[in-house]
Scaffold this active site. Structure first.
Site, short mmCIF file in Angstrom:
data_model
loop_
_atom_site.label_atom_id
_atom_site.label_comp_id
_atom_site.label_asym_id
_atom_site.label_seq_id
_atom_site.Cartn_x
_atom_site.Cartn_y
_atom_site.Cartn_z
N ILE A 1 -3.80 -3.29 15.71
CA ILE A 1 -2.68 -3.13 16.88
C ILE A 1 -1.54 -3.54 16.04
CG2 ILE A 1 -1.96 -3.67 19.11
CD1 ILE A 1 -4.85 -4.64 19.64
N LEU B 1 -4.37 -3.03 6.13
CA LEU B 1 -3.11 -2.55 6.03
C LEU B 1 -2.15 -3.19 7.06
CD1 LEU B 1 -3.65 1.19 5.39
CD2 LEU B 1 -1.93 -0.21 4.44
N LYS B 2 -2.49 -3.59 8.36
CA LYS B 2 -1.54 -4.04 9.26
C LYS B 2 -1.22 -5.35 8.53
CE LYS B 2 -1.63 -6.83 13.55
NZ LYS B 2 -2.28 -7.19 14.71
N LEU B 3 -2.03 -6.26 7.94
CA LEU B 3 -1.49 -7.53 7.43
C LEU B 3 -0.51 -7.25 6.17
CD1 LEU B 3 -4.66 -10.00 7.61
CD2 LEU B 3 -2.84 -9.52 9.13
#
Lengths: 288, 288
Positions: free
Chosen positions: B119, B166-168
């Protein structure tokens, strides 16, 4: 226009060449430690070589100081008394804003017009076409001269010193972006996700930098605590992948500080850019 | 579709509500520590309340795990054996990429399709319309389901775990930008130059983030030494103005490291993004 160049390193020579080619006369170049090369160079552009300022400055309409920033104020103090009233002294050094403001005040007292000029890029790459920021009472005149030699030039701020101050503020952001890009692309490359990272970041292109900055600052003062956890997770992932983050450590320290401030003394109003900055200043005062 | 929600905090409830409104049946909700409020909530959406996974999971087509990241793998390990083959297990936790990849492998072994879902925003602000990244063999199916409830969803990476990775990575950059914006706008405000700073930075809007990042990385490996001086000057100005830089300290540390590497072992080829990153990895290995 008769022009003198004080300080003949890369910057001085770059603008001497450009102004000379544009039809101005470089009447004198001045370097405290002139070598053979500089002598040849002065001959080539038809300028007299000096090792210090002096009465010869009375002949020129524009002095360009391109000395080291540390001696910017000294050089201005020595040179201004020899200049004719109404001439322009343009300070291209990266002196600190306080010194440049002081130089501007000395110039005003001597009847000389003054501009501080910040070169916002690498002369070695862009030459005389590197963008310039100009402040001070001679800014408009100098901008006209520099635009004619191909330098995109923009007037900024209210007083001498503001151009270099803005250049350094710009540096905080652009050099910060550079450091983040290094860590981020290394980490993405390590996981084989670099192309996908570009895509995942491409929404940043959708909003102008101004609204982006204001949005993150006004949400930072509310959500730094939650976001700190994400920064910590991101850092853990980088370290696990063998990347030693340095920029991210500084980022984490800032989130930790704000997070502590929110816990101790939250901003109770709906955040705006103004009350967010006011709150951040207040917190900094409390912490110092 | 029959759906189970495991973990009924903000995330679990948000998607339970959105999926329920979109016509799906939430047949069961599961929370290891269910309170009165959750009982009422389960009744309201017509779901049975469970305190652990079990054979009841065999009835559902989609399990959404929204537990804390730390228990993501444990919950997957417990739940997968009870699910029917061909059902989907979607992991919405912020577990670490390694755990999510391991969960994906367990799912594959159990004949269950798996997606890890990151998210990329605050549920509290955007609700079910917050953008999602999805990876894993169930990514396409899940994206269809989530798009139908209004969530902009995008498939990324090759394997389970890539979405959260990828979010991080995205966080490294966006949270870094946030920290830089805080320091930069505070410093500009202090000098009364905030509006002008926006203008001086507006050229950043002219180039896409991808080419910006690649350009600064390929020039960083050549020019970090010269740029370090500018970072040092910028930092001195901030401190002189009473701003205590933290993010910028991390930035400076990175420029110092690269600057030292350039002095000891310069990149001799013309920098490209690939050989620049390779050189940076090589230097990191030498320094560690």
């Amino acid at each position: 226009m008769n022009i003198a160049i004080i300080g003949c390193g890369d910057v001085g020579r770059c603008y001497a060449a450009a102004l000379s080619q544009a039809g101005h006369q470089i009447t004198g170049v001045c370097d405290s430690n002139p070598g053979r090369g500089l002598e040849a160079y002065a001959n080539e552009i038809g300028a007299l070589l000096h090792s210090s300022s002096g009465p010869w400055l009375a002949q020129v309409d524009l002095v360009i100081s391109a000395v080291f920033g540390g001696v910017a104020l000294d050089v201005a103090r020595q040179s201004l008394p020899d200049m004719r009233k109404g001439a322009i002294y343009a300070d291209f050094t990266t002196g600190n804003p306080g010194d440049l403001r002081a130089s501007g005040e000395l110039a005003a007292a001597a009847g000389v017009k003054y501009a501080d000029v910040a070169i916002t890029g690498a002369i070695g790459l862009g030459g005389a076409r590197t963008p310039l920021l100009c402040a001070g009472d001679a800014a408009d005149e100098l901008i006209e001269i520099m635009r004619a030699v191909g330098a995109p030039s923009r007037k900024v701020g209210a007083a001498a010193g503001d151009a270099v101050a803005l250049k350094l503020l710009r540096s905080v952001f652009t050099k910060g972006l550079e450091a983040l890009a290094v860590e981020c692309l290394m980490a993405a490359e390590q996981r084989g996700l670099r192309q996908e990272l570009y895509e995942v970041l491409s929404d940043i292109d959708q909003s102008p930098i101004r609204s982006f900055m204001e949005t993150v600052v006004t949400t930072h003062v509310r959500h730094a605590g939650r976001r700190l956890k994400e920064v910590q997770e991101a850092r853990a992932q980088l370290r696990q992948d063998g990347i030693q983050p340095l920029a991210l450590d500084g980022v984490m320290a800032l989130f930790e500080r704000t997070s502590g401030s929110i816990a101790a003394d939250p901003l109770l109003e709906e955040p705006t850019i103004q009350n967010s900055l006011d709150w951040l200043f207040e917190q900094q005062k409390n912490n110092s």
